[in-house]
Design a protein around this motif. Structure first.
Motif, PDB file in Angstrom:
ATOM      1  N   VAL A   1     -32.236  -7.215  21.986  1.00 34.88           N
ATOM      2  CA  VAL A   1     -33.044  -8.471  22.726  1.00 34.88           C
ATOM      3  C   VAL A   1     -33.236  -9.640  21.493  1.00 34.88           C
ATOM      4  O   VAL A   1     -33.138 -10.763  21.755  1.00 34.88           O
ATOM      5  CB  VAL A   1     -34.398  -7.818  23.162  1.00 34.88           C
ATOM      6  CG1 VAL A   1     -35.218  -9.130  23.475  1.00 34.88           C
ATOM      7  CG2 VAL A   1     -34.377  -7.200  24.359  1.00 34.88           C
ATOM      8  N   SER A   2     -33.658  -9.375  20.118  1.00 31.60           N
ATOM      9  CA  SER A   2     -33.756 -10.326  19.431  1.00 31.60           C
ATOM     10  C   SER A   2     -32.715 -11.015  19.021  1.00 31.60           C
ATOM     11  O   SER A   2     -32.836 -12.394  18.744  1.00 31.60           O
ATOM     12  CB  SER A   2     -34.376  -9.470  17.920  1.00 31.60           C
ATOM     13  OG  SER A   2     -33.302  -8.724  17.438  1.00 31.60           O
ATOM     14  N   SER A   3     -31.306 -10.486  19.164  1.00 22.96           N
ATOM     15  CA  SER A   3     -30.219 -11.433  18.895  1.00 22.96           C
ATOM     16  C   SER A   3     -29.950 -12.319  20.052  1.00 22.96           C
ATOM     17  O   SER A   3     -29.296 -13.254  19.933  1.00 22.96           O
ATOM     18  CB  SER A   3     -28.872 -10.380  18.835  1.00 22.96           C
ATOM     19  OG  SER A   3     -28.736  -9.731  19.779  1.00 22.96           O
TER      20      SER A   3
ATOM     21  N   GLY B   1     -34.040 -14.388  19.710  1.00 24.22           N
ATOM     22  CA  GLY B   1     -34.766 -14.545  18.534  1.00 24.22           C
ATOM     23  C   GLY B   1     -35.947 -13.707  18.353  1.00 24.22           C
ATOM     24  O   GLY B   1     -36.433 -13.788  17.037  1.00 24.22           O
ATOM     25  N   VAL B   2     -36.580 -13.112  19.165  1.00 21.90           N
ATOM     26  CA  VAL B   2     -37.746 -12.281  19.054  1.00 21.90           C
ATOM     27  C   VAL B   2     -37.442 -11.010  19.702  1.00 21.90           C
ATOM     28  O   VAL B   2     -36.623 -10.769  20.552  1.00 21.90           O
ATOM     29  CB  VAL B   2     -39.190 -12.770  19.530  1.00 21.90           C
ATOM     30  CG1 VAL B   2     -39.375 -13.997  18.492  1.00 21.90           C
ATOM     31  CG2 VAL B   2     -38.957 -12.753  21.097  1.00 21.90           C
ATOM     32  N   GLY B   3     -38.095  -9.617  19.492  1.00 21.40           N
ATOM     33  CA  GLY B   3     -37.952  -8.768  19.976  1.00 21.40           C
ATOM     34  C   GLY B   3     -39.157  -8.402  20.980  1.00 21.40           C
ATOM     35  O   GLY B   3     -39.953  -9.141  21.407  1.00 21.40           O
ATOM     36  N   ILE B   4     -39.114  -7.350  21.654  1.00 18.47           N
ATOM     37  CA  ILE B   4     -40.341  -6.721  22.439  1.00 18.47           C
ATOM     38  C   ILE B   4     -41.495  -6.229  21.515  1.00 18.47           C
ATOM     39  O   ILE B   4     -41.430  -5.446  20.895  1.00 18.47           O
ATOM     40  CB  ILE B   4     -39.855  -5.526  23.519  1.00 18.47           C
ATOM     41  CG1 ILE B   4     -38.564  -6.073  24.005  1.00 18.47           C
ATOM     42  CG2 ILE B   4     -40.967  -5.389  24.447  1.00 18.47           C
ATOM     43  CD1 ILE B   4     -38.815  -7.084  25.286  1.00 18.47           C
TER      44      ILE B   4
ATOM     45  N   SER C   1     -28.454  -4.883  31.563  1.00 24.75           N
ATOM     46  CA  SER C   1     -29.261  -4.438  30.286  1.00 24.75           C
ATOM     47  C   SER C   1     -30.304  -5.155  30.075  1.00 24.75           C
ATOM     48  O   SER C   1     -30.320  -6.383  30.748  1.00 24.75           O
ATOM     49  CB  SER C   1     -28.457  -4.233  29.109  1.00 24.75           C
ATOM     50  OG  SER C   1     -27.622  -5.715  28.877  1.00 24.75           O
ATOM     51  N   ILE C   2     -31.125  -4.834  29.391  1.00 27.40           N
ATOM     52  CA  ILE C   2     -32.463  -5.719  29.245  1.00 27.40           C
ATOM     53  C   ILE C   2     -32.249  -6.734  28.508  1.00 27.40           C
ATOM     54  O   ILE C   2     -32.793  -7.918  28.844  1.00 27.40           O
ATOM     55  CB  ILE C   2     -33.578  -4.653  28.246  1.00 27.40           C
ATOM     56  CG1 ILE C   2     -34.904  -5.604  28.451  1.00 27.40           C
ATOM     57  CG2 ILE C   2     -33.135  -4.561  27.021  1.00 27.40           C
ATOM     58  CD1 ILE C   2     -36.191  -5.012  28.064  1.00 27.40           C
ATOM     59  N   ASP C   3     -31.218  -6.940  27.581  1.00 29.24           N
ATOM     60  CA  ASP C   3     -30.750  -8.210  26.906  1.00 29.24           C
ATOM     61  C   ASP C   3     -30.124  -8.948  27.772  1.00 29.24           C
ATOM     62  O   ASP C   3     -30.365 -10.556  27.822  1.00 29.24           O
ATOM     63  CB  ASP C   3     -30.127  -7.929  25.577  1.00 29.24           C
ATOM     64  CG  ASP C   3     -28.885  -6.986  25.829  1.00 29.24           C
ATOM     65  OD1 ASP C   3     -27.727  -7.626  25.680  1.00 29.24           O
ATOM     66  OD2 ASP C   3     -29.131  -5.907  26.041  1.00 29.24           O
ATOM     67  N   THR C   4     -29.335  -8.652  28.738  1.00 29.67           N
ATOM     68  CA  THR C   4     -28.562  -9.535  29.810  1.00 29.67           C
ATOM     69  C   THR C   4     -29.636 -10.126  30.670  1.00 29.67           C
ATOM     70  O   THR C   4     -29.621 -11.222  31.012  1.00 29.67           O
ATOM     71  CB  THR C   4     -27.808  -8.637  30.463  1.00 29.67           C
ATOM     72  OG1 THR C   4     -26.645  -8.019  29.675  1.00 29.67           O
ATOM     73  CG2 THR C   4     -26.927  -9.401  31.711  1.00 29.67           C
ATOM     74  N   VAL C   5     -30.421  -9.232  31.235  1.00 34.21           N
ATOM     75  CA  VAL C   5     -31.604  -9.895  31.864  1.00 34.21           C
ATOM     76  C   VAL C   5     -32.634 -11.066  31.495  1.00 34.21           C
ATOM     77  O   VAL C   5     -32.616 -11.945  31.936  1.00 34.21           O
ATOM     78  CB  VAL C   5     -32.855  -8.628  32.369  1.00 34.21           C
ATOM     79  CG1 VAL C   5     -33.848  -9.413  33.023  1.00 34.21           C
ATOM     80  CG2 VAL C   5     -32.072  -7.696  33.203  1.00 34.21           C
ATOM     81  N   ILE C   6     -32.890 -10.906  30.021  1.00 34.06           N
ATOM     82  CA  ILE C   6     -33.799 -11.768  29.421  1.00 34.06           C
ATOM     83  C   ILE C   6     -32.866 -13.049  29.137  1.00 34.06           C
ATOM     84  O   ILE C   6     -33.224 -14.245  29.205  1.00 34.06           O
ATOM     85  CB  ILE C   6     -34.208 -11.212  27.934  1.00 34.06           C
ATOM     86  CG1 ILE C   6     -35.303 -10.214  28.211  1.00 34.06           C
ATOM     87  CG2 ILE C   6     -34.967 -12.385  27.110  1.00 34.06           C
ATOM     88  CD1 ILE C   6     -35.734  -9.432  27.310  1.00 34.06           C
ATOM     89  N   GLY C   7     -31.683 -12.905  28.737  1.00 32.11           N
ATOM     90  CA  GLY C   7     -30.678 -13.827  28.443  1.00 32.11           C
ATOM     91  C   GLY C   7     -30.496 -14.694  29.871  1.00 32.11           C
ATOM     92  O   GLY C   7     -30.688 -16.173  29.716  1.00 32.11           O
ATOM     93  N   ALA C   8     -30.163 -13.999  30.643  1.00 30.74           N
ATOM     94  CA  ALA C   8     -29.978 -14.862  32.055  1.00 30.74           C
ATOM     95  C   ALA C   8     -31.174 -15.704  32.416  1.00 30.74           C
ATOM     96  O   ALA C   8     -31.318 -16.718  33.058  1.00 30.74           O
ATOM     97  CB  ALA C   8     -29.653 -13.784  33.063  1.00 30.74           C
TER      98      ALA C   8
END
Length: 377
Positions: free
Chosen positions: A85-87, A90-93, A338-345
């Motif tokens: 997620v951070s990548s 820029g921040v994590g959960i 994935s969670i990073d895909t959801v946040i990125g979208a």
């Protein structure tokens, strides 16, 4: 690239399910007649696992990959999935809010089962060794249950982490789409309203899981209890808005346009109630109509952003930056994204709206709503 670095110290994920099907009482809910027998506690763990894998009808009606419910999902599993997620942003959960995992209709053991889940999740390892902090618990509950008030009071005495109550009253005309409450008009019944007073008394947040065509009933509840915060989960769940679901939902372009138009109208109506907020969650849930399979129906971040964009922006425009909350719905949405895909979208959709919205959506609104400690404060 839109980043949350410098905007917030960490994301608050306000919709995560933690469970162990070998311990959680809901693992036996598919076998209600058996679950009430004392003998069930003596069943070997492999037998319970096998029984869960055999009985998959409920998960399939919810468009959930049945394999998700076959193994534990706890803080370590979540942290591993959130590692990228951070990548992306820029921040994590930083903090999570546990959302109850009772995926069955209410039954005679629902109150004690909810308490058992509260004890289980509160005892999981959070907040150290790279694991997110547990900010709060949203417990399951049916206010129309005569034991609801007493059961809720017991949980509040057990832990101060209880922040809200989730009631699943989704009802669909399509028999192949999950239905939790078959009778209509539950939110206006005398028993429900009597039990709802316990939520008001304890100043808890009421979480509503229904389908978009039911949202008119929620408007009446919000008007009756203007002092109680109500959260509409999963964008109001317009089932079939992207494609066919169940046996007859969203089968044609005209049907999908009708679902979308009704959803837009109902969400605009709810936005007029200042005590209603919306959980921007379930963005990759199969019930929206991504595909007939229970996994691998979304090609990637860009496709997800294109599809959810009109829904998310309508909610943001109607409810404003103060009444929207991010939730990943992990691990339910994981098979599709994935969670990073959801946040990125989601960042691709709302990134240009500015830091104020981003900070509120991904952290501050949840912190205020659930009374969470602010990271870095």
């Amino acid at each position: 690239m839109v980043t949350l670095s410098g905007v917030i110290p960490g994301i608050v994920d306000a919709h995560v399910h933690f469970y162990d099907p070998m311990q959680s009482t809901w693992a036996l809910s598919r076998f209600a007649r058996v679950a009430t027998m004392p003998l069930v506690n003596r069943f070997p763990r492999p037998a319970l696992w096998l029984s869960g894998m055999i009985s998959q009808r409920a998960e399939l009606r919810m468009m959930i990959d049945p394999s998700i419910t076959a193994s534990a999902y706890e803080p370590r599993q979540y942290a591993a999935e959130a590692e990228n997620v951070s990548s992306v942003c820029g921040v994590g959960i930083d903090t999570v809010v546990n959302m109850e995992s009772h995926w069955s209709a209410a039954g005679p053991s629902a109150v004690s089962s909810s308490f058992a889940e509260t004890r289980y999740v509160a005892g999981l390892p959070f907040g150290h060794s790279g694991l997110p902090a547990l900010g709060g618990l949203v417990v399951t509950g049916d206010p129309s249950d005569p034991e609801f008030g007493a059961g809720l009071a017991d949980q509040l005495r057990y832990t101060e982490l209880v922040r809200g109550v989730r009631f699943k009253w989704a009802r669909h005309f399509d028999s192949q789409v999950s239905t939790w409450r078959r009778p209509s008009g539950i939110l206006s019944s005398a028993d429900f309203l009597r039990g709802f007073e316990s939520i008001v008394e304890h100043e808890l947040v009421f979480h509503s899981l229904s389908y978009s065509h039911q949202l008119g009933e929620l408007d009446l509840l919000a008007r009756r209890f203007p002092e109680t915060t109500i959260v509409v989960e999963h964008l109001g769940l317009p089932v079939g808005v992207f494609g066919p679901v169940g046996g007859q939902t969203g089968r044609t372009a005209a049907a999908r346009a009708e679902i979308l138009n009704l959803w837009r109208e109902r969400m605009s109506m709810l936005a007029a109630r200042p005590n209603i907020s919306v959980k921007i969650s379930g963005l990759a849930i199969g019930l929206l109509g991504y595909g007939r399979e229970t996994s691998d129906n979304i090609g990637g971040r860009d496709i997800l952003a294109d599809m959810i964009g009109p829904l998310v922006l309508h909610v943001v425009d109607q409810f404003g930056p103060e009444r929207v909350i991010f939730g990943s719905d992990m691990p339910i949405d994981r098979p599709n994204a994935s969670i990073d895909t959801v946040i990125g979208a989601l960042l691709d959709v709302v990134g240009e709206r500015g830091d104020h919205l981003l900070a509120n959506l991904f952290a501050r609104n949840a912190q205020r709503l659930y009374g969470l400690e602010v990271a870095g404060a």
